[in-house]
Write a protein that holds these residues in place. Sequence first.
Motif, PDB file in Angstrom:
ATOM      1  N   UNK A  52     -11.853   0.281   7.381  1.00 16.38           N
ATOM      2  CA  UNK A  52     -11.006  -0.454   6.440  1.00 16.38           C
ATOM      3  C   UNK A  52     -10.997  -1.917   6.892  1.00 16.38           C
ATOM      4  N   UNK A  53     -11.640  -2.779   6.099  1.00 19.60           N
ATOM      5  CA  UNK A  53     -11.700  -4.205   6.432  1.00 19.60           C
ATOM      6  C   UNK A  53     -10.469  -4.923   5.898  1.00 19.60           C
ATOM      7  N   UNK A  54      -9.980  -4.445   4.758  1.00 23.78           N
ATOM      8  CA  UNK A  54      -8.824  -5.054   4.125  1.00 23.78           C
ATOM      9  C   UNK A  54      -8.079  -3.985   3.342  1.00 23.78           C
ATOM     10  N   UNK A  55      -6.752  -4.022   3.399  1.00 20.69           N
ATOM     11  CA  UNK A  55      -5.928  -3.087   2.637  1.00 20.69           C
ATOM     12  C   UNK A  55      -4.747  -3.871   2.081  1.00 20.69           C
ATOM     13  N   UNK A  56      -4.505  -3.719   0.782  1.00 22.28           N
ATOM     14  CA  UNK A  56      -3.396  -4.409   0.136  1.00 22.28           C
ATOM     15  C   UNK A  56      -2.701  -3.439  -0.819  1.00 22.28           C
ATOM     16  N   UNK A  57      -1.591  -3.907  -1.379  1.00 24.56           N
ATOM     17  CA  UNK A  57      -0.871  -3.082  -2.349  1.00 24.56           C
ATOM     18  C   UNK A  57      -0.139  -3.967  -3.350  1.00 24.56           C
ATOM     19  N   UNK A  58       0.120  -3.382  -4.503  1.00 26.34           N
ATOM     20  CA  UNK A  58       1.012  -3.983  -5.486  1.00 26.34           C
ATOM     21  C   UNK A  58       1.947  -2.867  -5.925  1.00 26.34           C
ATOM     22  N   UNK A  59       3.023  -3.240  -6.561  1.00 26.09           N
ATOM     23  CA  UNK A  59       3.929  -2.212  -7.053  1.00 26.09           C
ATOM     24  C   UNK A  59       5.341  -2.727  -7.148  1.00 26.09           C
ATOM     25  N   UNK A  71       3.946  -1.662   5.698  1.00 29.97           N
ATOM     26  CA  UNK A  71       3.627  -1.156   7.043  1.00 29.97           C
ATOM     27  C   UNK A  71       2.295  -0.422   7.046  1.00 29.97           C
ATOM     28  N   UNK A  72       2.061   0.381   6.011  1.00 29.30           N
ATOM     29  CA  UNK A  72       0.839   1.185   5.942  1.00 29.30           C
ATOM     30  C   UNK A  72      -0.411   0.309   5.901  1.00 29.30           C
ATOM     31  N   UNK A  73      -0.394  -0.733   5.075  1.00 23.02           N
ATOM     32  CA  UNK A  73      -1.601  -1.553   4.943  1.00 23.02           C
ATOM     33  C   UNK A  73      -1.967  -2.178   6.282  1.00 23.02           C
ATOM     34  N   UNK A  74      -0.979  -2.642   7.015  1.00 21.46           N
ATOM     35  CA  UNK A  74      -1.247  -3.203   8.339  1.00 21.46           C
ATOM     36  C   UNK A  74      -1.765  -2.158   9.308  1.00 21.46           C
ATOM     37  N   UNK A  75      -1.267  -0.968   9.164  1.00 22.39           N
ATOM     38  CA  UNK A  75      -1.604   0.128  10.075  1.00 22.39           C
ATOM     39  C   UNK A  75      -3.050   0.627   9.889  1.00 22.39           C
ATOM     40  N   UNK A  76      -3.551   0.604   8.650  1.00 22.56           N
ATOM     41  CA  UNK A  76      -4.845   1.222   8.375  1.00 22.56           C
ATOM     42  C   UNK A  76      -6.048   0.284   8.539  1.00 22.56           C
ATOM     43  N   UNK A  77      -5.808  -1.020   8.578  1.00 23.05           N
ATOM     44  CA  UNK A  77      -6.922  -1.962   8.752  1.00 23.05           C
ATOM     45  C   UNK A  77      -7.590  -1.715  10.103  1.00 23.05           C
ATOM     46  N   UNK A  78      -8.928  -1.677  10.074  1.00 21.04           N
ATOM     47  CA  UNK A  78      -9.691  -1.449  11.300  1.00 21.04           C
ATOM     48  C   UNK A  78      -9.994   0.024  11.575  1.00 21.04           C
TER      49      UNK A  78
END
Length: 137
Positions: A52-59, A71-78
């Motif tokens: 995972x190079x980049x993870x983002x969200x909207x909602x 929290x999840x997006x930060x956790x899953x990068x890399x």
Amino acid sequence: MMRELYTQVIMDHYQRPRNRGELENPDLKEHLLNPLCGDEVTVYARFEDGKVAEATFTGRGCSISQASASMMTGRLVGKSREEAASEIEWFKRAMTGEEQFSEADDLAALKGVIKYPSRIKCATLPWTAFQEGLEKL
């Protein structure tokens, strides 16, 4: 004392979300809605070299769902797809009390949600969306 700290962590992620926004040409894009409360989230991810190079969200929704997405997006990068999938599984088990949170981890702020079963879905919504997206890759 700890509850106050946890509330601060959740509110910080809610008011100043990390990685919020749409991702152009994502490899993974998954939208989920919780019809019970109206929370909705779309997660996006771009992969490079199997990670995972980049993870983002909207909602939009309650502080719990939006803070959890942050929290999840930060956790899953890399993480590789397999590592991301196992991290998601771990988090979902932790939200049912089957796993323990490390007090040093921001995610520990969400453990108070376990006492309110109807709110567990709020916390797990972005994680479930990412999991469903991974399964379609």
